[in-house]
Design a protein around this motif. Structure first.
Motif, mmCIF file in Angstrom:
data_model
loop_
_atom_site.group_PDB
_atom_site.id
_atom_site.type_symbol
_atom_site.label_atom_id
_atom_site.label_comp_id
_atom_site.label_asym_id
_atom_site.label_seq_id
_atom_site.Cartn_x
_atom_site.Cartn_y
_atom_site.Cartn_z
ATOM 1 N N GLY A 56 0.718 -1.139 0.190
ATOM 2 C CA GLY A 56 0.176 0.245 0.088
ATOM 3 C C GLY A 56 1.045 0.968 -0.032
ATOM 4 N N SER A 57 1.978 1.083 0.262
ATOM 5 C CA SER A 57 2.830 2.424 -0.085
ATOM 6 C C SER A 57 2.907 3.013 -1.565
ATOM 7 C CB SER A 57 4.369 1.971 0.917
ATOM 8 O OG SER A 57 5.056 3.044 0.484
ATOM 9 N N ASP A 58 2.197 4.049 -1.707
ATOM 10 C CA ASP A 58 2.942 4.597 -2.958
ATOM 11 C C ASP A 58 4.118 5.645 -3.132
ATOM 12 O OD1 ASP A 58 -0.064 3.071 -3.614
ATOM 13 O OD2 ASP A 58 -1.001 5.433 -3.566
ATOM 14 N N GLU A 59 4.497 5.839 -2.337
ATOM 15 C CA GLU A 59 6.013 6.243 -2.573
ATOM 16 C C GLU A 59 6.869 4.928 -3.330
ATOM 17 O OE1 GLU A 59 6.540 7.558 0.941
ATOM 18 O OE2 GLU A 59 5.146 8.908 1.721
ATOM 19 N N ALA A 60 7.504 4.224 -3.173
ATOM 20 C CA ALA A 60 8.232 3.120 -3.184
ATOM 21 C C ALA A 60 7.788 2.660 -4.952
ATOM 22 C CB ALA A 60 8.249 1.803 -2.793
ATOM 23 N N VAL A 61 6.118 2.755 -5.086
ATOM 24 C CA VAL A 61 6.124 2.033 -6.673
ATOM 25 C C VAL A 61 5.922 3.180 -7.965
ATOM 26 C CG1 VAL A 61 4.370 1.590 -7.973
ATOM 27 C CG2 VAL A 61 3.954 0.594 -5.710
ATOM 28 N N CYS A 62 5.450 4.960 -7.042
ATOM 29 C CA CYS A 62 6.114 6.006 -8.063
ATOM 30 C C CYS A 62 7.429 5.764 -7.765
ATOM 31 C CB CYS A 62 5.694 7.123 -7.176
ATOM 32 S SG CYS A 62 4.667 8.360 -7.783
ATOM 33 N N PHE A 63 8.366 6.468 -6.971
ATOM 34 C CA PHE A 63 9.600 5.913 -7.497
ATOM 35 C C PHE A 63 10.119 4.925 -8.650
ATOM 36 C CE2 PHE A 63 14.152 4.592 -5.939
ATOM 37 C CZ PHE A 63 14.479 5.913 -6.807
ATOM 38 N N LEU A 64 9.723 3.836 -8.549
ATOM 39 C CA LEU A 64 10.091 2.798 -9.114
ATOM 40 C C LEU A 64 9.366 3.108 -10.931
ATOM 41 C CD1 LEU A 64 11.768 -0.421 -9.951
ATOM 42 C CD2 LEU A 64 8.750 -1.055 -9.683
ATOM 43 N N VAL A 65 8.472 3.317 -10.847
ATOM 44 C CA VAL A 65 8.446 3.868 -12.115
ATOM 45 C C VAL A 65 8.540 4.932 -12.860
ATOM 46 C CG1 VAL A 65 6.105 4.084 -13.352
ATOM 47 C CG2 VAL A 65 6.024 3.046 -11.444
ATOM 48 N N ALA A 66 9.090 6.048 -11.872
ATOM 49 C CA ALA A 66 9.820 7.676 -12.744
ATOM 50 C C ALA A 66 11.196 7.066 -13.027
ATOM 51 C CB ALA A 66 9.699 8.240 -11.701
ATOM 52 N N ASN A 67 11.261 6.208 -12.283
ATOM 53 C CA ASN A 67 13.120 5.568 -13.025
ATOM 54 C C ASN A 67 12.827 4.614 -13.920
ATOM 55 O OD1 ASN A 67 14.852 7.005 -10.449
ATOM 56 N ND2 ASN A 67 14.758 4.614 -9.165
ATOM 57 N N MET A 68 11.416 3.900 -14.326
ATOM 58 C CA MET A 68 12.172 2.824 -15.041
ATOM 59 C C MET A 68 11.770 4.331 -16.551
ATOM 60 S SD MET A 68 9.881 -0.733 -14.194
ATOM 61 C CE MET A 68 8.393 0.044 -13.419
ATOM 62 N N GLN A 69 11.251 5.146 -16.332
ATOM 63 C CA GLN A 69 10.225 5.906 -17.374
ATOM 64 C C GLN A 69 11.528 6.630 -17.797
ATOM 65 O OE1 GLN A 69 6.967 4.336 -17.909
ATOM 66 N NE2 GLN A 69 7.303 6.495 -18.883
ATOM 67 N N ALA A 70 12.711 7.458 -16.453
ATOM 68 C CA ALA A 70 13.376 7.665 -17.357
ATOM 69 C C ALA A 70 14.438 7.059 -17.768
ATOM 70 C CB ALA A 70 14.228 8.232 -15.838
ATOM 71 N N THR A 71 14.604 5.023 -17.801
ATOM 72 C CA THR A 71 15.651 4.942 -17.921
ATOM 73 C C THR A 71 15.383 4.642 -19.337
ATOM 74 O OG1 THR A 71 16.062 3.410 -16.239
ATOM 75 C CG2 THR A 71 16.760 2.431 -17.786
ATOM 76 N N ARG A 72 13.828 4.837 -19.746
ATOM 77 C CA ARG A 72 13.084 4.750 -20.768
ATOM 78 C C ARG A 72 13.733 5.034 -21.817
ATOM 79 N NH1 ARG A 72 6.914 3.571 -21.682
ATOM 80 N NH2 ARG A 72 7.333 2.123 -20.454
ATOM 81 N N SER A 73 14.036 6.366 -21.772
ATOM 82 C CA SER A 73 13.769 7.539 -22.653
ATOM 83 C C SER A 73 15.202 7.622 -22.436
ATOM 84 C CB SER A 73 12.637 9.507 -21.730
ATOM 85 O OG SER A 73 13.797 9.039 -20.683
ATOM 86 N N ALA A 74 16.034 7.423 -21.681
ATOM 87 C CA ALA A 74 17.685 7.513 -21.628
ATOM 88 C C ALA A 74 18.478 6.240 -22.895
ATOM 89 C CB ALA A 74 17.898 7.558 -20.861
#
Length: 74
Positions: A56-74
């Motif tokens: 239920g901790s959205d912070e960890a999930v949000c952090f992970l998703v943001a990192n995946m998006q950044a890696t994808r666009s790099a």
């Protein structure tokens, strides 16, 4: 992965996946053409595992998703 392929292992409905995507809590799809989108298998697997482990901790999930998006666009 198609939306149907994403729904099955995640246990989420189409509506929930798109809602989580808007909130930054699920990996965004990749638009292949005007009427076709797909999700990378590895990103979906990691997101599902982290969502289950976060309890239920959205912070960890949000952090992970943001990192995946950044890696994808790099």
């Amino acid at each position: 992965m198609t939306i149907g392929d994403v729904c099955e292992p995640s246990g989420l409905s189409r509506f929930k996946i798109y809602r989580l995507q808007k909130k930054g809590l699920f990996p965004h799809s990749i638009k292949l053409c005007p009427r076709a989108v797909r999700w990378p298998l590895d990103e979906v697997k990691v997101a599902v595992i982290v969502r289950r482990a976060a309890f239920g901790s959205d912070e960890a999930v949000c952090f992970l998703v943001a990192n995946m998006q950044a890696t994808r666009s790099a």
